[in-house]
Design a protein around this motif. Structure first.
Motif, PDB file in Angstrom:
ATOM      1  N   ILE A   1       0.817  -1.216   0.000  1.00 15.36           N
ATOM      2  CA  ILE A   1       0.000   0.000   0.000  1.00 15.36           C
ATOM      3  C   ILE A   1       0.850   1.265   0.000  1.00 15.36           C
ATOM      4  O   ILE A   1       0.344   2.353  -0.293  1.00 15.36           O
ATOM      5  CB  ILE A   1      -0.972   0.025   1.203  1.00 15.36           C
ATOM      6  CG1 ILE A   1      -0.207   0.043   2.533  1.00 15.36           C
ATOM      7  CG2 ILE A   1      -1.922  -1.150   1.137  1.00 15.36           C
ATOM      8  CD1 ILE A   1      -1.113   0.236   3.748  1.00 15.36           C
ATOM      9  N   TYR A   2       2.148   1.150   0.294  1.00 12.02           N
ATOM     10  CA  TYR A   2       3.047   2.302   0.306  1.00 12.02           C
ATOM     11  C   TYR A   2       3.791   2.486  -1.017  1.00 12.02           C
ATOM     12  O   TYR A   2       4.480   3.490  -1.196  1.00 12.02           O
ATOM     13  CB  TYR A   2       4.079   2.163   1.426  1.00 12.02           C
ATOM     14  CG  TYR A   2       3.515   2.356   2.816  1.00 12.02           C
ATOM     15  CD1 TYR A   2       3.686   3.553   3.502  1.00 12.02           C
ATOM     16  CD2 TYR A   2       2.814   1.330   3.442  1.00 12.02           C
ATOM     17  CE1 TYR A   2       3.174   3.726   4.785  1.00 12.02           C
ATOM     18  CE2 TYR A   2       2.292   1.491   4.719  1.00 12.02           C
ATOM     19  CZ  TYR A   2       2.477   2.689   5.377  1.00 12.02           C
ATOM     20  OH  TYR A   2       1.959   2.871   6.639  1.00 12.02           O
ATOM     21  N   ARG A   3       3.681   1.538  -1.940  1.00 12.56           N
ATOM     22  CA  ARG A   3       4.566   1.527  -3.110  1.00 12.56           C
ATOM     23  C   ARG A   3       4.083   2.318  -4.322  1.00 12.56           C
ATOM     24  O   ARG A   3       4.877   3.032  -4.934  1.00 12.56           O
ATOM     25  CB  ARG A   3       4.865   0.083  -3.492  1.00 12.56           C
ATOM     26  CG  ARG A   3       5.798  -0.612  -2.523  1.00 12.56           C
ATOM     27  CD  ARG A   3       5.803  -2.119  -2.720  1.00 12.56           C
ATOM     28  NE  ARG A   3       6.035  -2.483  -4.101  1.00 12.56           N
ATOM     29  CZ  ARG A   3       5.757  -3.686  -4.595  1.00 12.56           C
ATOM     30  NH1 ARG A   3       5.229  -4.617  -3.815  1.00 12.56           N
ATOM     31  NH2 ARG A   3       5.996  -3.950  -5.862  1.00 12.56           N
ATOM     32  N   PRO A   4       2.825   2.232  -4.714  1.00 19.61           N
ATOM     33  CA  PRO A   4       2.426   2.934  -5.940  1.00 19.61           C
ATOM     34  C   PRO A   4       2.294   4.441  -5.736  1.00 19.61           C
ATOM     35  O   PRO A   4       1.924   4.906  -4.655  1.00 19.61           O
ATOM     36  CB  PRO A   4       1.078   2.301  -6.286  1.00 19.61           C
ATOM     37  CG  PRO A   4       0.523   1.864  -4.972  1.00 19.61           C
ATOM     38  CD  PRO A   4       1.707   1.428  -4.158  1.00 19.61           C
ATOM     39  N   ALA A   5       2.558   5.194  -6.799  1.00 17.84           N
ATOM     40  CA  ALA A   5       2.428   6.654  -6.734  1.00 17.84           C
ATOM     41  C   ALA A   5       0.972   7.086  -6.713  1.00 17.84           C
ATOM     42  O   ALA A   5       0.643   8.168  -6.213  1.00 17.84           O
ATOM     43  CB  ALA A   5       3.144   7.293  -7.923  1.00 17.84           C
ATOM     44  N   THR A   6       0.100   6.253  -7.277  1.00 17.44           N
ATOM     45  CA  THR A   6      -1.330   6.556  -7.272  1.00 17.44           C
ATOM     46  C   THR A   6      -2.108   5.365  -6.738  1.00 17.44           C
ATOM     47  O   THR A   6      -1.644   4.227  -6.796  1.00 17.44           O
ATOM     48  CB  THR A   6      -1.837   6.894  -8.691  1.00 17.44           C
ATOM     49  OG1 THR A   6      -1.620   5.768  -9.552  1.00 17.44           O
ATOM     50  CG2 THR A   6      -1.116   8.121  -9.241  1.00 17.44           C
ATOM     51  N   ALA A   7      -3.288   5.649  -6.254  1.00 13.11           N
ATOM     52  CA  ALA A   7      -4.178   4.606  -5.746  1.00 13.11           C
ATOM     53  C   ALA A   7      -5.614   5.054  -5.969  1.00 13.11           C
ATOM     54  O   ALA A   7      -5.975   6.175  -5.612  1.00 13.11           O
ATOM     55  CB  ALA A   7      -3.924   4.353  -4.260  1.00 13.11           C
ATOM     56  N   ASP A   8      -6.397   4.189  -6.579  1.00 13.98           N
ATOM     57  CA  ASP A   8      -7.803   4.502  -6.858  1.00 13.98           C
ATOM     58  C   ASP A   8      -7.949   5.800  -7.640  1.00 13.98           C
ATOM     59  O   ASP A   8      -8.842   6.620  -7.379  1.00 13.98           O
ATOM     60  CB  ASP A   8      -8.606   4.577  -5.552  1.00 13.98           C
ATOM     61  CG  ASP A   8      -8.593   3.268  -4.784  1.00 13.98           C
ATOM     62  OD1 ASP A   8      -8.605   2.211  -5.435  1.00 13.98           O
ATOM     63  OD2 ASP A   8      -8.541   3.308  -3.544  1.00 13.98           O
TER      64      ASP A   8
ATOM     65  N   ASN B   1      -1.291   8.726  -4.166  1.00  7.73           N
ATOM     66  CA  ASN B   1      -1.204   7.878  -2.977  1.00  7.73           C
ATOM     67  C   ASN B   1      -0.427   8.625  -1.901  1.00  7.73           C
ATOM     68  O   ASN B   1       0.784   8.829  -2.038  1.00  7.73           O
ATOM     69  CB  ASN B   1      -0.516   6.562  -3.330  1.00  7.73           C
ATOM     70  CG  ASN B   1      -0.379   5.628  -2.140  1.00  7.73           C
ATOM     71  OD1 ASN B   1      -0.985   5.849  -1.089  1.00  7.73           O
ATOM     72  ND2 ASN B   1       0.418   4.588  -2.309  1.00  7.73           N
ATOM     73  N   SER B   2      -1.106   9.006  -0.841  1.00  7.53           N
ATOM     74  CA  SER B   2      -0.466   9.802   0.207  1.00  7.53           C
ATOM     75  C   SER B   2       0.581   9.013   0.971  1.00  7.53           C
ATOM     76  O   SER B   2       1.345   9.593   1.759  1.00  7.53           O
ATOM     77  CB  SER B   2      -1.519  10.334   1.184  1.00  7.53           C
ATOM     78  OG  SER B   2      -2.189   9.268   1.831  1.00  7.53           O
ATOM     79  N   LEU B   3       0.660   7.697   0.775  1.00  4.79           N
ATOM     80  CA  LEU B   3       1.648   6.859   1.465  1.00  4.79           C
ATOM     81  C   LEU B   3       2.909   6.665   0.623  1.00  4.79           C
ATOM     82  O   LEU B   3       3.858   6.027   1.074  1.00  4.79           O
ATOM     83  CB  LEU B   3       1.044   5.491   1.790  1.00  4.79           C
ATOM     84  CG  LEU B   3      -0.237   5.503   2.637  1.00  4.79           C
ATOM     85  CD1 LEU B   3      -0.717   4.081   2.885  1.00  4.79           C
ATOM     86  CD2 LEU B   3      -0.017   6.236   3.957  1.00  4.79           C
ATOM     87  N   TYR B   4       2.903   7.235  -0.563  1.00  3.66           N
ATOM     88  CA  TYR B   4       4.042   7.089  -1.478  1.00  3.66           C
ATOM     89  C   TYR B   4       5.116   8.131  -1.174  1.00  3.66           C
ATOM     90  O   TYR B   4       4.829   9.242  -0.728  1.00  3.66           O
ATOM     91  CB  TYR B   4       3.556   7.263  -2.916  1.00  3.66           C
ATOM     92  CG  TYR B   4       4.642   7.293  -3.953  1.00  3.66           C
ATOM     93  CD1 TYR B   4       5.277   6.123  -4.366  1.00  3.66           C
ATOM     94  CD2 TYR B   4       5.030   8.503  -4.532  1.00  3.66           C
ATOM     95  CE1 TYR B   4       6.271   6.147  -5.336  1.00  3.66           C
ATOM     96  CE2 TYR B   4       6.021   8.541  -5.512  1.00  3.66           C
ATOM     97  CZ  TYR B   4       6.649   7.358  -5.897  1.00  3.66           C
ATOM     98  OH  TYR B   4       7.635   7.392  -6.847  1.00  3.66           O
ATOM     99  N   ASP B   5       6.362   7.754  -1.415  1.00  4.71           N
ATOM    100  CA  ASP B   5       7.477   8.696  -1.294  1.00  4.71           C
ATOM    101  C   ASP B   5       8.405   8.466  -2.472  1.00  4.71           C
ATOM    102  O   ASP B   5       8.733   7.315  -2.809  1.00  4.71           O
ATOM    103  CB  ASP B   5       8.229   8.490   0.019  1.00  4.71           C
ATOM    104  CG  ASP B   5       9.315   9.536   0.217  1.00  4.71           C
ATOM    105  OD1 ASP B   5       8.990  10.722   0.327  1.00  4.71           O
ATOM    106  OD2 ASP B   5      10.505   9.155   0.256  1.00  4.71           O
ATOM    107  N   LEU B   6       8.843   9.544  -3.094  1.00  4.26           N
ATOM    108  CA  LEU B   6       9.684   9.454  -4.285  1.00  4.26           C
ATOM    109  C   LEU B   6      11.083   8.948  -3.973  1.00  4.26           C
ATOM    110  O   LEU B   6      11.713   8.275  -4.793  1.00  4.26           O
ATOM    111  CB  LEU B   6       9.767  10.831  -4.950  1.00  4.26           C
ATOM    112  CG  LEU B   6      10.608  10.948  -6.222  1.00  4.26           C
ATOM    113  CD1 LEU B   6       9.992  10.103  -7.339  1.00  4.26           C
ATOM    114  CD2 LEU B   6      10.715  12.413  -6.661  1.00  4.26           C
TER     115      LEU B   6
END
Length: 442
Positions: free
Chosen positions: A152-159, A163-168
């Motif tokens: 849940i932390y890996r993709p840049a987007t979700a739905d 994705n607020s759990l993503y980091d570059l």
């Protein structure tokens, strides 16, 4: 490019062992300390809700987690000076851990400071969600099944949205879901097998085994390999990655588990310098608060706890069962579901202990023997309390690990077991006051 202070997590693999190194680098000018007039922390009236592993979150809980961090990011976008916002939260960690503030790493303040930080972070998210039941999840990397960055932390987007759990700023292994190297978890350097808090959590001037083992190595593994190793691989920047909070929730969980396994041998330091050490954080109402180490040693009053057990452990991890305890009668009973099994002799001997938590300590120094039943007789002996009390002995509580003798088990399987204590050399006992009781089996 702006100049910033950084302390890097480094690790070197030597003969299968991971050696974590935290080295100070250059000065930084972009994470100033909190300002304002602080008030003393007051224990909140919150429900005690267990934090969950990321692996056990339901789809609705994942959605709520993402919403919480999106609201935190939105707060920074709408008012960059709001101390509750995403970047301001990251700067709190920067100041205490990588900036010019008093560093809480490499000492016994490592665990309590981060527990306090996570508590206030959690309270801010609860407020933004208007949901007092929200609790931070932990990344259970102690289990070999969960040693890759959670999906849940890996993709840049979700739905269809960011994705607020993503980091570059992450390593390729973290981004691609690759497992951590086994060298991070050498069998012969398991921090959970430390004999006491000093080796596990550090002292006044030295860090502990968990901080300098998996904690630092996982930080470096998750962060970008490019200098200066943003975000997780740099203490000034680490809290800019949402996985930081899940990582440190697991560190906090392992501290709680280490204490739980042996509250006597693994007791937290009792030094006044440790207990009264204060930290300052902004709460969910933007009020600057001073919280002390002694305020965070028991997470339950802060509104959270963890399920017992952890995979990063000795293979002989005891099984814990909470016993029924009636505070009105002070009787302990075995839960019905385990009575038959406990009272049936087995082919293989089972070592059982009685663990009492939040035991009210005697008001005078000395040795106090502990018994089951109304008589301070040798046959009823369970163990002892060796206590040296201070000025506020009436407020002191401890945990005890006692022998779950046959006499205790028989009483607890029947009408109930009463536990008493008596000064050594006497037979006049009084009932022992405590908060909860557990049976451990190994």
């Amino acid at each position: 490019m702006a100049e910033f202070t950084r302390r890097k997590f480094g690790h070197t693999v030597l003969a299968g062992a991971v050696v974590s190194v935290l080295g100070k680098l250059r000065a930084q000018d972009d994470c100033s300390p909190p300002s304002g007039t602080p008030v003393d922390f007051v224990i909140p009236n919150l429900p005690n809700i267990q934090r969950k592993s990321i692996a056990e979150l339901t789809p609705d809980e994942v959605t709520r987690l993402r919403l919480a961090y999106q609201k935190l990011r939105d707060l920074t976008a709408s008012d960059a000076t709001d101390p509750r916002g995403w970047m301001q939260q990251a700067m709190v960690h920067c100041w205490q851990c990588g900036g010019s503030g008093t560093d809480i790493h490499q000492s016994w303040t490592f665990f309590p400071w981060h527990r306090a930080f996570l508590y206030f972070h959690e309270r801010i998210l609860c407020t933004l969600l208007n949901d007092n039941t929200f609790r931070l999840p932990y990344w259970s990397w102690d289990d070999a099944n969960y040693r890759s960055l959670p999906d849940i932390y890996r993709p840049a987007t979700a739905d269809g949205a960011a994705n607020s759990l993503y980091d570059l700023n992450r390593s390729n292994d973290a981004v691609n879901g690759a497992p951590m190297p086994s060298s991070i978890f050498p069998a012969l350097q398991n921090p959970m097998n430390s004999g006491n808090f000093a080796s596990f959590g550090g002292g006044s001037d030295a860090g502990g085994a968990l901080e300098n083992g998996p904690h630092g190595a996982i930080h470096m593994w998750a962060g970008s390999p490019d200098d200066p190793n943003p975000d997780m691989g740099n203490l000034s920047l680490a809290a800019r990655d949402p996985i930081f909070y899940a990582h440190h929730c697991n560190i906090d969980r392992l501290w709680a588990e280490f204490y739980r396994r042996n509250p006597v041998a693994h007791a937290n330091p009792s030094d006044a310098d440790f207990l009264t050490r204060g930290f300052q954080f902004f709460d969910e109402n933007k009020q600057l608060v001073t919280i002390r180490v002694q305020d965070v040693l028991d997470p339950a009053p802060l509104g959270f706890s963890y399920p017992p057990g952890a995979k990063l452990s000795d293979s002989k991890l005891p099984k814990w069962t909470q016993l029924q305890y009636d505070p009105a009668t002070h009787l302990i009973r075995l839960p019905e579901k385990i009575r038959a099994a406990v009272m049936t002799p087995g082919v293989i001997a089972v070592k059982r202990s009685l663990v009492l938590e939040k035991v009210q300590v005697p008001v005078k120094s000395g040795t106090y023997n502990v018994f089951v039943g109304n008589a301070a007789a040798a046959a009823n002996y369970l163990g002892y309390i060796g206590i040296i009390v201070g000025r506020h002995a009436h407020n002191n509580k401890c945990s005890l690990v006692l022998n779950a003798s046959n006499e205790f088990l028989q009483s607890a399987a029947g009408a109930g077991a009463l536990v008493i204590s008596a000064p050594a050399g006497t037979t006049s006992g009084s009932r022992l006051e405590f908060g909860s009781a557990y049976l451990t089996e190994e």
